[in-house]
Design a protein around this motif. Sequence first.
Motif, mmCIF file in Angstrom:
data_model
loop_
_atom_site.group_PDB
_atom_site.id
_atom_site.type_symbol
_atom_site.label_atom_id
_atom_site.label_comp_id
_atom_site.label_asym_id
_atom_site.label_seq_id
_atom_site.Cartn_x
_atom_site.Cartn_y
_atom_site.Cartn_z
ATOM 1 N N GLU A 151 92.393 33.484 21.760
ATOM 2 C CA GLU A 151 92.272 33.078 23.237
ATOM 3 C C GLU A 151 90.939 33.632 23.626
ATOM 4 O O GLU A 151 90.057 32.814 24.233
ATOM 5 N N ALA A 152 90.700 35.082 23.378
ATOM 6 C CA ALA A 152 89.305 35.405 23.844
ATOM 7 C C ALA A 152 88.242 34.791 23.142
ATOM 8 O O ALA A 152 87.093 34.571 23.912
ATOM 9 N N GLU A 153 88.332 34.456 21.799
ATOM 10 C CA GLU A 153 87.173 33.605 21.189
ATOM 11 C C GLU A 153 87.038 32.268 21.800
ATOM 12 O O GLU A 153 85.855 31.933 21.975
ATOM 13 N N CYS A 154 88.059 31.589 22.292
ATOM 14 C CA CYS A 154 88.036 30.549 22.619
ATOM 15 C C CYS A 154 87.210 30.463 24.098
ATOM 16 O O CYS A 154 86.349 29.919 24.379
ATOM 17 N N TYR A 155 87.551 31.537 24.964
ATOM 18 C CA TYR A 155 86.888 31.835 26.245
ATOM 19 C C TYR A 155 85.537 32.367 26.065
ATOM 20 O O TYR A 155 84.661 32.375 27.147
ATOM 21 N N SER A 156 85.089 32.630 25.058
ATOM 22 C CA SER A 156 83.679 33.474 25.055
ATOM 23 C C SER A 156 82.725 32.257 24.361
ATOM 24 O O SER A 156 81.649 32.601 24.316
ATOM 25 N N ALA A 157 83.244 31.117 24.018
ATOM 26 C CA ALA A 157 82.289 30.097 23.772
ATOM 27 C C ALA A 157 81.182 29.840 24.491
ATOM 28 O O ALA A 157 81.405 29.849 25.843
ATOM 29 N N ALA A 158 79.903 29.843 23.942
ATOM 30 C CA ALA A 158 78.826 29.156 24.881
ATOM 31 C C ALA A 158 77.681 28.523 23.948
ATOM 32 O O ALA A 158 77.748 28.754 22.642
ATOM 33 N N TYR A 159 76.647 27.858 24.721
ATOM 34 C CA TYR A 159 75.767 27.310 23.827
ATOM 35 C C TYR A 159 74.328 27.780 24.654
ATOM 36 O O TYR A 159 74.416 28.279 25.708
ATOM 37 N N ASN A 160 73.169 27.547 23.734
ATOM 38 C CA ASN A 160 71.964 28.137 24.311
ATOM 39 C C ASN A 160 71.243 27.032 24.963
ATOM 40 O O ASN A 160 70.979 25.929 24.223
ATOM 41 N N ALA A 161 70.832 27.298 25.873
ATOM 42 C CA ALA A 161 70.015 26.173 26.760
ATOM 43 C C ALA A 161 68.642 26.661 26.950
ATOM 44 O O ALA A 161 68.485 28.021 27.377
ATOM 45 N N ARG A 162 67.411 25.957 26.608
ATOM 46 C CA ARG A 162 66.130 26.335 26.744
ATOM 47 C C ARG A 162 65.533 26.380 28.189
ATOM 48 O O ARG A 162 65.714 25.180 28.541
ATOM 49 N N ILE A 163 64.947 27.192 28.762
ATOM 50 C CA ILE A 163 64.248 27.439 30.004
ATOM 51 C C ILE A 163 63.080 26.249 29.960
ATOM 52 O O ILE A 163 62.129 26.548 28.985
ATOM 53 N N PRO A 164 62.918 25.265 30.793
ATOM 54 C CA PRO A 164 61.722 24.559 30.519
ATOM 55 C C PRO A 164 60.443 24.962 30.792
ATOM 56 O O PRO A 164 60.268 25.947 31.388
ATOM 57 N N PHE A 165 59.684 24.577 29.881
ATOM 58 C CA PHE A 165 58.152 25.145 29.529
ATOM 59 C C PHE A 165 58.164 26.351 29.221
ATOM 60 O O PHE A 165 57.097 27.324 29.270
ATOM 61 N N THR A 166 59.341 26.968 28.572
ATOM 62 C CA THR A 166 59.230 28.420 27.774
ATOM 63 C C THR A 166 59.799 28.343 26.485
ATOM 64 O O THR A 166 60.211 27.442 26.078
ATOM 65 N N ASN A 167 59.784 29.426 25.896
ATOM 66 C CA ASN A 167 60.468 29.528 24.422
ATOM 67 C C ASN A 167 61.990 30.193 24.882
ATOM 68 O O ASN A 167 62.332 31.133 23.784
ATOM 69 N N ILE A 168 62.332 30.501 26.113
ATOM 70 C CA ILE A 168 63.377 31.502 26.198
ATOM 71 C C ILE A 168 64.699 30.669 26.275
ATOM 72 O O ILE A 168 64.603 29.588 26.794
ATOM 73 N N ASP A 169 65.733 30.858 25.542
ATOM 74 C CA ASP A 169 67.027 30.303 25.466
ATOM 75 C C ASP A 169 67.975 31.363 26.341
ATOM 76 O O ASP A 169 67.823 32.473 26.253
ATOM 77 N N ILE A 170 68.636 30.784 27.029
ATOM 78 C CA ILE A 170 69.491 31.388 27.795
ATOM 79 C C ILE A 170 71.117 30.958 27.433
ATOM 80 O O ILE A 170 71.291 29.850 27.493
ATOM 81 N N PRO A 171 72.016 31.621 27.246
ATOM 82 C CA PRO A 171 73.493 31.132 27.065
ATOM 83 C C PRO A 171 73.920 30.781 28.201
ATOM 84 O O PRO A 171 74.067 31.193 29.259
ATOM 85 N N ILE A 172 74.801 29.769 28.110
ATOM 86 C CA ILE A 172 75.460 28.793 29.002
ATOM 87 C C ILE A 172 77.111 28.878 28.597
ATOM 88 O O ILE A 172 77.203 28.365 27.742
ATOM 89 N N SER A 173 77.967 29.080 29.256
ATOM 90 C CA SER A 173 79.366 29.562 28.761
ATOM 91 C C SER A 173 79.966 27.931 29.099
ATOM 92 O O SER A 173 80.049 27.253 30.055
ATOM 93 N N THR A 174 80.594 27.564 27.941
ATOM 94 C CA THR A 174 81.455 26.745 27.784
ATOM 95 C C THR A 174 83.089 27.327 27.836
ATOM 96 O O THR A 174 84.107 26.571 28.229
ATOM 97 N N GLY A 175 82.953 28.562 27.611
ATOM 98 C CA GLY A 175 84.273 29.305 27.469
ATOM 99 C C GLY A 175 84.926 29.361 28.893
ATOM 100 O O GLY A 175 86.008 29.498 29.203
ATOM 101 N N LEU A 176 84.045 29.347 30.024
ATOM 102 C CA LEU A 176 84.569 29.302 31.429
ATOM 103 C C LEU A 176 85.362 28.112 31.710
ATOM 104 O O LEU A 176 86.426 28.201 32.255
ATOM 105 N N ASP A 177 84.740 26.918 31.166
ATOM 106 C CA ASP A 177 85.665 25.604 31.388
ATOM 107 C C ASP A 177 86.791 25.710 30.329
ATOM 108 O O ASP A 177 87.744 25.002 31.262
#
Length: 502
Positions: free
Chosen positions: A265-291
């Motif tokens: 269950e903990a692994e399922c709740y920790s799921a996330a994908y990386n989204a890139r901030i526009p005009f940068t090379n920076i990725d930030i994690p966005i949680s799907t585990g919260l959903d």
Amino acid sequence: MTRIRRVGGTITERTRGNEIYYAENDIAINAVGNISVTSGKGVVFGEPETPPVLNQYFVKGWWSLDIEGNKKIKSAIPGMTVYFHLETKNIPNDSSVFMTLFEEDNSENEETQNEDDKITLINSLTKKESFSEKVSNNKIVKTITLKNIDSFIQDEVDKVLELYFKCSYFNEAGQFPISNDEYLKVGQIIVDRYKIPGLNENGTDSADDLCYGFGIKKGGSIFESSEVSDYVSRYEENGFDEILDEKISNKAILSDKNGKAKYSEAECYSAAYNARIPFTNIDIPISTGLDIRVFNNLSDDVLFWDFEQTASLYFATGLLETNLKQMIAKFKANEGGIYENEILTNAIIESEVTKKYCNDVEEYLKTKIKENSTELQKIEDKKPYLGNYGDIQADRGNENKTFTRPIYNVNKMEGLTIALNDIWATQITIKEMENDNNNYTCKYEVILWDHFGLDLPDMEKIFNIIPSVGEAFVTWFILQHLRGYKPFITKIKFEKEFEGTF
């Protein structure tokens, strides 16, 4: 030639006349118990008699692809026209030689029968059984069309016929070709297997997207190593067996309800994908585990309703929407197993992706058939290609295979992407071939395998950023990995044909 007979019971022979055995070397009789020899008039031992001459009339026999007999063959495909050549001597022209076609059984350890099967040949002109052929210049050429033999092939353990002729003239009889290594092997030929349905890319354990559970991780391997090796051996020899392999397809009922749980269950709740901030090379994690955590508070019925509504709305139209709803209904029935659907199969056949894939397959087969016209067995390639995509590509490149598997992600709204997307495993089999001189028509079968299920990486992809779209996958993932609903294997099977020249 060696002849082996394996019999589970008793052999009883009754001869109205004499029964005589000749051997160029020893005759050995062995028994665990007693050996009894009885006679009404006594037992006589003496010097060996001279055996009768057995090569007065017959010289040799062989199979060929051409009527002249120059293109000798040892293998053929159902439907082909082949030629049997019998060379004779001392037989006058227009004399008849009795000839009967047989399928050899006795070299197969698995067979319980101990008699070779006669195959009845029908004369194409008289429509009656053919018993004999006439000699012309000490030669007989018999044309054989390998049709209507499916029942014989299905009765064979290895699904391959081994054909020879029993020939007789006056007091001489023989089997030709003389060596069973030169008998004609007839059967369908598996020419490609990409991965193995139900297993991971290395073929070592269950595929992750076929796992399911209640959020209590099983730990370790899903299957025992012996279970995997047994399945792989069966698949390589005879393909997928829906009865023997029901554990692979999740049809079997497991005693341990967490037996195929891949994620906690903990692994399922920790799921996330990386989204890139526009005009940068920076990725930030966005949680799907919260959903996943939030939607996990809903009931099964609500989750299924949400899954069907959002999936149908965004990912399928027309008849493929009907197919998608039927796939979700099978998932809800929690029965696992194999899913086949005529709507889905027809859509696959008409897809441009499939047409491109089949065109590549046919170009490969045309080349292989031309290179191996008298040795078609060399086209066989039934061992699955395994490993990561790069390794598989390298291995297939060595065999000049430019195709791998079709990927149905061109029109994501159509209904094939959510139903199949990236086909997991494939099998291609040459089923029939009809030939006329140097030309042929080849019929082949394609089987596409996929898994209707999700794994954790599916929840870490960027498309989940669209709230309502991602909702379809969140509800699907919860039902599979936190509510224990079984994913299943999808099977699409169809036949195609093409023309070529030897």
